[in-house]
Design an enzyme around this catalytic site. Sequence first.
Site, PDB file in Angstrom:
ATOM      1  CB  SER A  12      -1.003  -0.009   1.222  1.00 17.93           C
ATOM      2  OG  SER A  12      -0.345   0.096   2.522  1.00 17.93           O
TER       3      SER A  12
ATOM      4  CE  LYS B  78      -2.948   2.443   4.847  1.00 15.36           C
ATOM      5  NZ  LYS B  78      -2.837   1.618   3.431  1.00 15.36           N
TER       6      LYS B  78
END
Length: 296
Positions: free
Chosen positions: A58, A131
């Site tokens: 990701s 993230k």
Amino acid sequence: MRSVDPMEGYRPSRRRSMMRRKEMPLWQELPLLLVVAFCLAVLIRTFLVQAFYIPSGSMQKTLELKDRVLVNKVVYDMRDPLRGEIVVFRGTDNWAPEVTEPVSNAFVSKLGRTIGDLVGVSRPGERDFIKRVIGLPGDKVACCDDQGRITVNGVPIDESYIADGFNSDLSQPVIAGQCTSRKFAEVTVPAGQMFVMGDHRAVSQDARCQGPVPIENVIGRAFVIVWPSDRFTSLKVPDVWEQFAEEHPTAAAGPPGPQPRQDPQVAGNLLAVLLTAALSARSGMSFVTRRRRLRA
């Protein structure tokens, strides 16, 4: 007349006798030093720095699958996160796990995972995510402008760290609870929370569809890739975010984020304790080395 032996009546001093009694053989000292080193690793992992394994794609191409990063766990005790920083955090109940690989329940595997978790080299838990921070409390985040870029407080962001082919499709319809589309309606980041996104927008499940994350859930900031060795590099804030911060130093609206969760003095005292212990361990090792040289 009886001759007197010059050594007769000589007795070692009490201090020298005590030192001789305190000496331990190497086979006893080595395990002790290993225990000290293990305890230091646990303390460092708990309060200062922890290694994290990247279990998904990701964050490509910034972070590749199976990379290992070091995470600073002290920095956010001093301040809140900044836009553009890469952070590790615990997801809320709304966040679905990105990786659910089966794990072995064999005793040796469990023991290895337990020790790895203690020293900070194990796989992250299902609720641990990594993230990039896009929006802070009060920011208005949306996508997209006429060039397909995200906007923060109406300002388009040129995200050069998103590799070609790694952005989500503009033609995909917006589906609630899914991040397959690049488009999402404007979100005002609530007080005490942050809006985070993965760099591989085509596969990342992030705040676009799972909602903002409380800043208090942040574990720390990822600041360097340490493994594999050929990928060793620091994880700096991209220039576009540094420029944005200069032009927009505060969020659009809303109260400030949560106060620091730990007194910085506590972290300073802990660091002093760790340094003292490390120096003691080093002194112990030097003592062992000197004894080995003397006995040679």
